[in-house]
Design a protein around this motif. Structure first.
Motif, short mmCIF file in Angstrom:
data_model
loop_
_atom_site.label_atom_id
_atom_site.label_comp_id
_atom_site.label_asym_id
_atom_site.label_seq_id
_atom_site.Cartn_x
_atom_site.Cartn_y
_atom_site.Cartn_z
N ASP A 9 -6.36 -78.40 -25.03
CA ASP A 9 -5.94 -78.19 -26.72
C ASP A 9 -4.42 -78.35 -26.22
O ASP A 9 -3.98 -79.22 -27.72
CB ASP A 9 -6.17 -76.64 -26.92
CG ASP A 9 -7.34 -76.17 -26.92
OD1 ASP A 9 -8.20 -77.09 -27.25
OD2 ASP A 9 -7.55 -74.84 -26.56
N VAL A 10 -3.60 -78.32 -25.78
CA VAL A 10 -2.29 -78.42 -25.82
C VAL A 10 -1.99 -80.01 -25.62
O VAL A 10 -1.23 -80.23 -26.41
CB VAL A 10 -1.49 -77.94 -24.35
CG1 VAL A 10 0.01 -78.07 -24.42
CG2 VAL A 10 -1.72 -76.25 -24.34
N ALA A 11 -2.81 -80.74 -24.99
CA ALA A 11 -2.52 -82.08 -24.96
C ALA A 11 -2.88 -82.69 -26.49
O ALA A 11 -2.06 -83.52 -26.98
CB ALA A 11 -3.62 -82.93 -23.91
N PHE A 12 -3.87 -82.27 -27.01
CA PHE A 12 -4.05 -82.74 -28.40
C PHE A 12 -3.04 -82.31 -29.53
O PHE A 12 -2.62 -83.00 -30.21
CB PHE A 12 -5.66 -82.25 -28.97
CG PHE A 12 -5.78 -82.33 -30.37
CD1 PHE A 12 -6.01 -83.53 -30.78
CD2 PHE A 12 -5.86 -81.28 -31.17
CE1 PHE A 12 -6.34 -83.80 -31.99
CE2 PHE A 12 -5.93 -81.31 -32.67
CZ PHE A 12 -6.22 -82.77 -32.94
N LEU A 13 -2.78 -80.87 -29.26
CA LEU A 13 -1.71 -80.40 -30.25
C LEU A 13 -0.46 -81.06 -30.14
O LEU A 13 0.53 -81.04 -31.01
CB LEU A 13 -1.57 -79.06 -30.04
CG LEU A 13 -2.67 -78.23 -30.30
CD1 LEU A 13 -2.42 -76.71 -29.79
CD2 LEU A 13 -2.90 -78.15 -31.79
N ALA A 14 0.07 -81.74 -28.83
CA ALA A 14 1.00 -82.37 -28.71
C ALA A 14 1.30 -83.67 -29.22
O ALA A 14 2.39 -84.44 -29.26
CB ALA A 14 1.61 -82.27 -27.25
N SER A 15 -0.21 -84.36 -29.62
CA SER A 15 0.08 -85.61 -29.85
C SER A 15 0.22 -85.91 -31.37
O SER A 15 0.11 -84.99 -32.27
CB SER A 15 -1.53 -86.20 -29.58
OG SER A 15 -2.59 -85.53 -30.53
N ASP A 20 -0.17 -83.49 -36.81
CA ASP A 20 -0.48 -83.85 -38.24
C ASP A 20 -1.67 -82.75 -38.78
O ASP A 20 -1.39 -82.10 -39.77
CB ASP A 20 -1.12 -85.13 -38.51
CG ASP A 20 0.03 -86.37 -38.36
OD1 ASP A 20 1.20 -86.04 -38.38
OD2 ASP A 20 -0.48 -87.62 -38.22
N ALA A 21 -2.48 -82.53 -37.79
CA ALA A 21 -3.71 -81.53 -38.18
C ALA A 21 -2.73 -80.35 -38.24
O ALA A 21 -3.11 -79.52 -39.34
CB ALA A 21 -4.43 -81.49 -36.90
N VAL A 22 -1.91 -79.72 -37.38
CA VAL A 22 -0.99 -78.30 -37.63
C VAL A 22 -0.59 -78.32 -39.01
O VAL A 22 -0.54 -77.46 -39.64
CB VAL A 22 -0.27 -78.00 -36.45
CG1 VAL A 22 0.50 -76.96 -36.86
CG2 VAL A 22 -1.20 -77.92 -35.13
N ALA A 23 0.33 -79.41 -39.09
CA ALA A 23 0.79 -79.55 -40.59
C ALA A 23 -0.22 -79.39 -41.67
O ALA A 23 0.33 -78.55 -42.64
CB ALA A 23 1.64 -80.82 -40.61
N GLY A 24 -1.30 -79.99 -41.62
CA GLY A 24 -2.27 -79.88 -42.80
C GLY A 24 -3.01 -78.25 -42.85
O GLY A 24 -3.08 -77.93 -43.93
N ALA A 25 -2.98 -77.85 -41.67
CA ALA A 25 -3.37 -76.44 -41.61
C ALA A 25 -2.44 -75.65 -42.13
O ALA A 25 -2.81 -74.44 -42.75
CB ALA A 25 -3.78 -76.15 -40.04
N ALA A 26 -1.27 -75.83 -41.92
CA ALA A 26 -0.01 -74.68 -42.47
C ALA A 26 -0.17 -74.74 -43.92
O ALA A 26 0.20 -73.77 -44.56
CB ALA A 26 1.20 -75.14 -41.85
N GLY A 68 8.01 -76.05 -35.32
CA GLY A 68 6.68 -77.31 -34.69
C GLY A 68 6.79 -77.11 -33.09
O GLY A 68 5.91 -77.69 -32.73
N TRP A 69 7.17 -75.92 -32.74
CA TRP A 69 6.80 -75.44 -31.34
C TRP A 69 5.36 -75.23 -31.21
O TRP A 69 4.66 -74.61 -31.98
CB TRP A 69 7.62 -74.16 -30.99
CG TRP A 69 8.65 -74.73 -30.30
CD1 TRP A 69 9.71 -75.87 -30.74
CD2 TRP A 69 9.71 -73.96 -29.53
NE1 TRP A 69 10.68 -75.90 -29.82
CE2 TRP A 69 10.84 -74.64 -29.01
CE3 TRP A 69 9.46 -73.01 -28.79
CZ2 TRP A 69 11.78 -74.45 -27.96
CZ3 TRP A 69 10.48 -72.34 -27.67
CH2 TRP A 69 11.54 -73.07 -27.33
#
Length: 408
Positions: A9-15, A20-26, A68-69
């Motif tokens: 998960d961490v590797a994906f979230l750092a990519s 982009d996915a986290v920004a979209g979820a926010a 963004g952390w």
């Protein structure tokens, strides 16, 4: 239950794709939460859960860590606010520092560029992976806080203060790791002159393999932590955030209150200062000292510094004819013996429709009292209710200055 992140998960979230996915979820979670979850599952499949948890954790930690952390829910809750971490880092400038409970890197971020050398360690591999993303360039190692892997460093620790069942604990032995075990691992001993209640005859250097500073809950009874030569209560924007316990090699006083603000310069008061602060009748102003000053037991020192006096031996309220700079205080308009009917008539005569109620030493619930006062009018006021040696008193006041008022 919070989502349990994996290293994948961490590797994906750092990519770039993960960010982009986290920004979209926010952007989605600000609206209908269930709809947001459904949309994310359709877009991301198995990645939806870690992305959503990250977006929510970032929102909870906003203002305490950089935007963004990568965070877990627990790390977001416990992360030290950036101004508080920066204050502590400034006291360690030029030292070699090892954060033995580094989690996702909040303390490391503050120490980076201030300390001479910095290393972080944690037992949780996922949090370490997040810290590598959040604070690149800092040396990180997986290690137990109770088995130091550095020499001649200042050990920094922020133990978890919840039990395995999730309940908050105030017992140092229930912290993870326990405070006594941390001190033993660091080789820190109680300073010379330690009394049974944790008071000290003076700050004296103790030879030990490490110096130690621990961030802990402000409500902790620090008299049960005999190795702490200095206890520092730290507030930020009117809220007491932590008690920092400093071992003898780092201590410069015994008790300290540090007041941080996003709007004004920081200031501090210590128990080395003059404490001559007599008891006298109310003057033009009532001053309710910052919570860090009160919890550190430094009300008299603060009062003496500003030429104030106490209204009662047992209350933290101070009074004076000049308001200390940069604090919220209460200009006394009138006062007298407290009685509900008398107070109601006084407020009605002044046309008070909005009222802040502060209570010390009396069994009065502001939420119960307020409707019984039948407030009417356009004026605002603060009423201070206090039990003095002469009996219950009511002070009708005008609040002046910045602060965190009670619910009007």
């Amino acid at each position: 239950m919070p989502y349990a992140f994996t290293l994948d998960d961490v590797a994906f979230l750092a990519s770039p794709a993960g960010r982009d996915a986290v920004a979209g979820a926010a952007a989605l979670v600000g609206g209908d939460r269930l709809r947001a979850v459904s949309t994310l599952r359709a877009r991301l499949g198995d990645r939806a859960a870690p992305v959503l948890e990250t977006a929510l954790s970032q929102e909870r930690a906003r203002g305490r860590v950089p935007d963004g952390w990568l965070l877990t829910a627990e790390a977001a809750e416990q992360a030290t606010a950036a101004p508080v971490a920066a204050h502590r880092a400034a006291r360690l400038a030029g030292r070699d520092v090892h954060d033995v409970t580094c989690s996702v890197g909040a303390e490391l971020h503050a120490l980076q560029g201030v300390a001479r050398r910095v290393v972080g360690s944690d037992l949780d591999p996922v949090r370490l992976a997040m810290a590598r993303v959040n604070v690149p360039g800092v040396a990180l190692v997986r290690a137990d806080a109770l088995v130091p892997v550095t020499r001649d460093t200042v050990l920094v620790a922020d133990p978890a203060r919840r039990t395995a069942s999730g309940r908050r604990t105030w017992r140092p032995g229930d912290f993870a790791p326990p405070l006594d075990a941390l001190a033993a691992a660091a080789g820190v001993s109680p300073p010379a002159g330690t009394s049974q209640r944790g008071g000290h005859a003076g700050v004296q250097r103790q030879e030990s393999p490490h110096d130690l500073v621990v961030s802990t809950a402000p409500g902790l009874d620090w008299s049960v932590v005999p190795w702490a030569s200095e206890v520092e209560l730290v507030s930020l924007d009117g809220r007491v955030r932590e008690a920092a316990l400093w071992s003898a090699g780092l201590a410069t006083t015994r008790r300290r209150a540090t007041v941080l603000s996003s709007r004004a310069a920081p200031w501090t008061v210590t128990d080395d200062e003059d404490e001559q602060c007599p008891v006298a009748p109310v003057g033009e102003w009532i001053v309710d000292p910052d919570g860090a000053v009160v919890r550190a037991g430094l009300v008299r020192q603060y009062g003496a510094r500003h030429g104030l006096w106490r209204l009662d031996e047992h209350l933290a309220y101070l009074s004076g004819d000049t308001r200390p700079p940069g604090v919220r205080a209460f200009r006394v308009l009138e006062h007298g013996r407290y009685g509900e009917k008398t107070l109601r008539r006084t407020l009605a005569a002044r046309g008070v429709g909005r009222l802040e109620i502060l209570v010390r030493g009396l069994d009065v619930d502001p939420a119960v009292l307020r409707p019984r006062l039948r407030l009417r009018g356009d004026a605002e006021a603060t009423v201070v209710l206090a039990r003095l040696a002469t009996g219950p008193e009511a002070f009708v006041c005008e609040a002046v200055g910045d602060g965190v008022p009670a619910d009007l």
